[in-house]
Design a protein around this motif. Structure first.
Motif, mmCIF file in Angstrom:
data_model
loop_
_atom_site.group_PDB
_atom_site.id
_atom_site.type_symbol
_atom_site.label_atom_id
_atom_site.label_comp_id
_atom_site.label_asym_id
_atom_site.label_seq_id
_atom_site.Cartn_x
_atom_site.Cartn_y
_atom_site.Cartn_z
ATOM 1 N N PRO A 174 0.822 -1.225 0.000
ATOM 2 C CA PRO A 174 0.000 0.000 0.000
ATOM 3 C C PRO A 174 0.851 1.268 0.000
ATOM 4 O O PRO A 174 0.776 2.092 0.903
ATOM 5 C CB PRO A 174 -0.798 -0.142 1.307
ATOM 6 C CG PRO A 174 0.134 -0.881 2.220
ATOM 7 C CD PRO A 174 0.912 -1.837 1.339
ATOM 8 N N TYR A 175 1.679 1.413 -1.038
ATOM 9 C CA TYR A 175 2.576 2.560 -1.129
ATOM 10 C C TYR A 175 2.349 3.300 -2.443
ATOM 11 O O TYR A 175 1.911 2.712 -3.439
ATOM 12 C CB TYR A 175 4.036 2.111 -1.041
ATOM 13 C CG TYR A 175 4.352 1.321 0.206
ATOM 14 C CD1 TYR A 175 4.469 1.953 1.446
ATOM 15 C CD2 TYR A 175 4.526 -0.049 0.149
ATOM 16 C CE1 TYR A 175 4.747 1.233 2.592
ATOM 17 C CE2 TYR A 175 4.806 -0.794 1.288
ATOM 18 C CZ TYR A 175 4.910 -0.151 2.514
ATOM 19 O OH TYR A 175 5.176 -0.867 3.648
ATOM 20 N N ALA A 176 2.670 4.573 -2.444
ATOM 21 C CA ALA A 176 2.521 5.378 -3.663
ATOM 22 C C ALA A 176 3.417 4.835 -4.771
ATOM 23 O O ALA A 176 3.030 4.784 -5.939
ATOM 24 C CB ALA A 176 2.841 6.838 -3.365
ATOM 25 N N SER A 177 4.624 4.436 -4.418
ATOM 26 C CA SER A 177 5.552 3.799 -5.363
ATOM 27 C C SER A 177 6.384 2.788 -4.601
ATOM 28 O O SER A 177 6.769 3.022 -3.449
ATOM 29 C CB SER A 177 6.465 4.845 -6.016
ATOM 30 O OG SER A 177 7.457 4.213 -6.817
ATOM 31 N N VAL A 178 6.634 1.637 -5.246
ATOM 32 C CA VAL A 178 7.480 0.608 -4.641
ATOM 33 C C VAL A 178 8.739 0.497 -5.498
ATOM 34 O O VAL A 178 8.921 -0.438 -6.270
ATOM 35 C CB VAL A 178 6.743 -0.745 -4.551
ATOM 36 C CG1 VAL A 178 7.560 -1.747 -3.717
ATOM 37 C CG2 VAL A 178 5.368 -0.574 -3.928
ATOM 38 N N ASN A 179 9.586 1.515 -5.386
ATOM 39 C CA ASN A 179 10.818 1.614 -6.177
ATOM 40 C C ASN A 179 10.554 1.740 -7.678
ATOM 41 O O ASN A 179 11.448 1.467 -8.484
ATOM 42 C CB ASN A 179 11.742 0.421 -5.915
ATOM 43 C CG ASN A 179 12.438 0.513 -4.569
ATOM 44 O OD1 ASN A 179 12.590 1.595 -4.018
ATOM 45 N ND2 ASN A 179 12.866 -0.620 -4.039
ATOM 46 N N ALA A 180 9.346 2.116 -8.045
ATOM 47 C CA ALA A 180 9.042 2.383 -9.457
ATOM 48 C C ALA A 180 9.396 3.830 -9.760
ATOM 49 O O ALA A 180 8.914 4.748 -9.081
ATOM 50 C CB ALA A 180 7.572 2.128 -9.740
ATOM 51 N N PHE A 181 10.218 4.051 -10.771
ATOM 52 C CA PHE A 181 10.625 5.405 -11.138
ATOM 53 C C PHE A 181 9.535 6.017 -12.014
ATOM 54 O O PHE A 181 9.573 5.941 -13.242
ATOM 55 C CB PHE A 181 11.970 5.379 -11.864
ATOM 56 C CG PHE A 181 13.111 4.858 -11.021
ATOM 57 C CD1 PHE A 181 12.977 4.742 -9.639
ATOM 58 C CD2 PHE A 181 14.311 4.486 -11.602
ATOM 59 C CE1 PHE A 181 14.024 4.265 -8.861
ATOM 60 C CE2 PHE A 181 15.370 4.013 -10.830
ATOM 61 C CZ PHE A 181 15.221 3.898 -9.456
ATOM 62 N N ASN A 182 8.569 6.618 -11.355
ATOM 63 C CA ASN A 182 7.403 7.145 -12.063
ATOM 64 C C ASN A 182 7.013 8.514 -11.515
ATOM 65 O O ASN A 182 7.804 9.168 -10.828
ATOM 66 C CB ASN A 182 6.238 6.156 -11.969
ATOM 67 C CG ASN A 182 5.853 5.847 -10.516
ATOM 68 O OD1 ASN A 182 6.300 6.516 -9.579
ATOM 69 N ND2 ASN A 182 5.036 4.830 -10.332
ATOM 70 N N PHE A 183 5.795 8.931 -11.804
ATOM 71 C CA PHE A 183 5.326 10.258 -11.403
ATOM 72 C C PHE A 183 5.352 10.438 -9.886
ATOM 73 O O PHE A 183 5.776 11.477 -9.375
ATOM 74 C CB PHE A 183 3.912 10.476 -11.950
ATOM 75 C CG PHE A 183 3.284 11.771 -11.529
ATOM 76 C CD1 PHE A 183 3.740 12.978 -12.043
ATOM 77 C CD2 PHE A 183 2.243 11.782 -10.610
ATOM 78 C CE1 PHE A 183 3.157 14.187 -11.642
ATOM 79 C CE2 PHE A 183 1.660 12.980 -10.215
ATOM 80 C CZ PHE A 183 2.120 14.177 -10.729
ATOM 81 N N PHE A 184 4.898 9.420 -9.161
ATOM 82 C CA PHE A 184 4.860 9.535 -7.703
ATOM 83 C C PHE A 184 6.255 9.502 -7.103
ATOM 84 O O PHE A 184 6.483 10.092 -6.036
ATOM 85 C CB PHE A 184 3.983 8.432 -7.109
ATOM 86 C CG PHE A 184 2.523 8.640 -7.379
ATOM 87 C CD1 PHE A 184 1.840 9.703 -6.822
ATOM 88 C CD2 PHE A 184 1.828 7.786 -8.223
ATOM 89 C CE1 PHE A 184 0.498 9.910 -7.070
ATOM 90 C CE2 PHE A 184 0.484 7.982 -8.484
ATOM 91 C CZ PHE A 184 -0.182 9.048 -7.913
ATOM 92 N N TYR A 185 7.184 8.846 -7.774
ATOM 93 C CA TYR A 185 8.569 8.888 -7.308
ATOM 94 C C TYR A 185 9.114 10.314 -7.430
ATOM 95 O O TYR A 185 9.844 10.787 -6.550
ATOM 96 C CB TYR A 185 9.435 7.919 -8.120
ATOM 97 C CG TYR A 185 10.828 7.736 -7.547
ATOM 98 C CD1 TYR A 185 11.128 6.647 -6.755
ATOM 99 C CD2 TYR A 185 11.832 8.662 -7.792
ATOM 100 C CE1 TYR A 185 12.398 6.475 -6.212
ATOM 101 C CE2 TYR A 185 13.100 8.520 -7.261
ATOM 102 C CZ TYR A 185 13.377 7.413 -6.476
ATOM 103 O OH TYR A 185 14.630 7.266 -5.941
#
Length: 548
Positions: free
Chosen positions: A373-384
């Motif tokens: 339940p996280y905004a990003s899980v090490n994904a380099f995206n908008f939320f990162y």
């Protein structure tokens, strides 16, 4: 011409032989190293027993960790949740953070990636922009030989690298645990306290791996056996893309397409180095997209269902099936798809359901989707980019939670994909629609992992094959770069014991590049769909004979 053909054939044979020798050398060294380590362990244990006076410990006793390692438990019982077959706790499910190995090859991997993308850039300008490919006369025999060479070299190198670099130890340990559990008691796999969070389809594959890995001769190669299905999937996806490129583009470009995918660092790092199964998932998705594009709706629904039962991320692609049914507007097609999908799901789920509640599969999906339940899980995206990596998605951002923002973006992405699909009104826009969905959800949705963009690499190639627009080649290259960088960066950090990527220069650049690629993709697809729509209107106005 004969001399050129002779050079091509000799070069091809030498490339295959060198790859084969390298592969055999790595296999032999691994076997020798494994035997040496076993002998050392036995001697050390013998010396310890002599010192403690316990020289009569029977083989296979509690201290015989060598015999226990990599073996399927004889009793066939599942281990408590959160434990490996050895009884030791695990740090993560596949995709979660844990320790891994292979960091000694980081420099070589990065150097290879840079060389590949520079070579790809050169190939783009030479063969595509300048259309030099049309001037090259490749005989059918040489084309087949080059294709055989590409696939043989790519496969053999994957086996060698898969053995040399162990990969993500935590993920592979979990896959090994699941493989041994499935091989021991397949129908009871989801019963009790087994910790698997994967839907059923890939458990069939792990069952086969577990059975093969239990053989004494192959037991030392358990790690590469776990990687083997994804390696085969890499080859399968490359073969499918190259065949479509030959059909819709040209024989010469089909060779470049195969080479691009087989030797793509983004593909290598996911399956062969990390040891993940996204390649297997991608092959299923690509097969479903191609079948739908070729107007084989019933068969495509089988693969879409299989994708969902392989990974929950398969749900991302279901709207395409819905778009097609809306376009057809026939009750018969809708019923047929529902029946075939239900039958496929039942066949895959039923073997595991004997001792489980009828809604067990629903609970499995609900649990899996709520694991991170996280905004990003090490994904380099908008939320990162917003600095929300590993921030609870229930946290507020601009008055509402990240999760709600992610849901809004998913709806917007789906509507944009539907707009492009409806405006394009043809099989050519099916892969493009899938590309919009996967990239949009990855970049603007919450709970995304570093590897979830992986299918975009193959889908971008597929979209180029159908739409034949050079700009999509740049998208494929761009998503290859960002997918590789995100996956490798996280794997490299995990090697150093860092489980959460901090806000730093490289991740920020890659995140920004992903957002830029998505915007560029929308612009490209909008223009292409507008062109298609205009062409269709002209046909209706003036007639097809005048335009042809």
């Amino acid at each position: 011409m004969k001399f050129k053909s002779f050079v091509v054939r000799i070069s091809a044979v030498l490339a295959i032989l060198m790859s084969l020798l390298l592969c055999l050398h790595v296999i032999n060294n691994h076997s020798t190293s494994n035997a040496t380590s076993q002998s050392t362990l036995i001697q050390d244990r013998h010396d310890m027993n002599q010192r403690t006076g316990n020289s009569n410990s029977p083989p296979g006793g509690q201290n015989d960790s060598l015999n226990h390692q990599n073996q399927i438990p004889n009793n066939g019982q599942f281990q408590p949740k959160g434990q490996m077959p050895s009884g030791q706790p695990i740090s993560a499910m596949p995709g979660r953070r844990g320790t891994s190995t292979g960091s000694n090859y980081s420099v070589q991997i990065v150097a290879y990636a840079i060389a590949f993308f520079l070579a790809g850039l050169a190939a783009y300008f030479i063969f595509v922009r300048k259309k030099l490919e049309k001037k090259l006369k490749i005989t059918n025999g040489n084309r087949k030989l080059l294709m055989i060479t590409l696939f043989c070299v790519g496969f053999l190198l994957r086996i060698a690298v898969g053995i040399l670099i162990e990969g993500h130890a935590s993920d592979l340990s979990l896959f090994k645990s699941w493989a041994t559990s499935a091989a021991n008691n397949f129908s009871q796999f989801y019963s009790g306290q087994n910790s698997s969070d994967y839907p059923p389809l890939y458990i069939y594959v792990l069952y086969i791996v577990g059975k093969i890995g239990s053989l004494k001769a192959l037991n030392p190669y358990f790690t590469v056996l776990l990687k083997f299905p994804s390696i085969l999937a890499d080859m399968g996806t490359a073969l499918l893309l190259s065949k479509l490129a030959r059909k819709y583009l040209s024989p010469g470009l089909s060779i470049l397409v195969a080479a691009f995918y087989i030797f793509n660092p983004a593909v290598f790092v996911n399956s062969t180095i990390w040891g993940q199964v996204d390649s297997f998932f991608t092959l299923i998705v690509i097969a479903g997209i191609v079948l739908l594009a070729e107007q084989k709706l019933t068969y495509s629904s089988i693969f879409f269902t299989a994708a969902v039962l392989m990974k929950p991320q398969g749900i991302i692609f279901l709207p395409i099936l819905f778009f097609e049914l809306v376009k057809r507007r026939t009750f018969k097609d809708t019923v047929k798809v529902l029946i075939v999908s239900a039958a496929t799901a039942t066949l895959l789920i039923l073997p595991f359901s004997s001792d489980l509640n009828v809604l067990w599969i629903v609970k499995l999906f609900t649990s899996t989707l709520g694991e991170y339940p996280y905004a990003s899980v090490n994904a380099f995206n908008f939320f990162y980019l917003l600095g929300a990596n590993y921030t609870k998605d229930a946290s507020a951002f601009l008055l509402v939670s990240y999760h709600i923002w992610g849901t809004i973006f998913i709806v917007l992405t789906t509507l944009l994909a539907w707009f492009v699909f409806a405006r394009g009104k043809g099989k050519d826009f099916v892969p493009a629609t899938a590309l919009i969905l996967i990239s949009g959800v990855f970049i603007f949705s919450t709970r995304m992992h570093e590897r979830y963009l992986f299918p975009a690499v193959a889908l971008a190639v597929l979209a180029w094959i159908y739409l034949k627009d050079k700009r999509i080649i740049l998208l494929s290259a761009g998503f290859s770069i960002t997918s590789f960088a995100n996956t490798f960066y996280v794997l490299w950090q995990t090697n150093g014991g860092i489980n959460q990527s901090a806000l730093s220069f490289i991740p920020v650049v890659i995140s920004a590049l992903n957002v830029a690629l998505f915007i560029y993709m929308l612009k490209t697809m909008y223009e292409l769909s507008a062109k298609k729509s205009l062409f269709r209107k002209l046909q209706l106005t003036t007639g097809p004979s005048i335009l042809s």
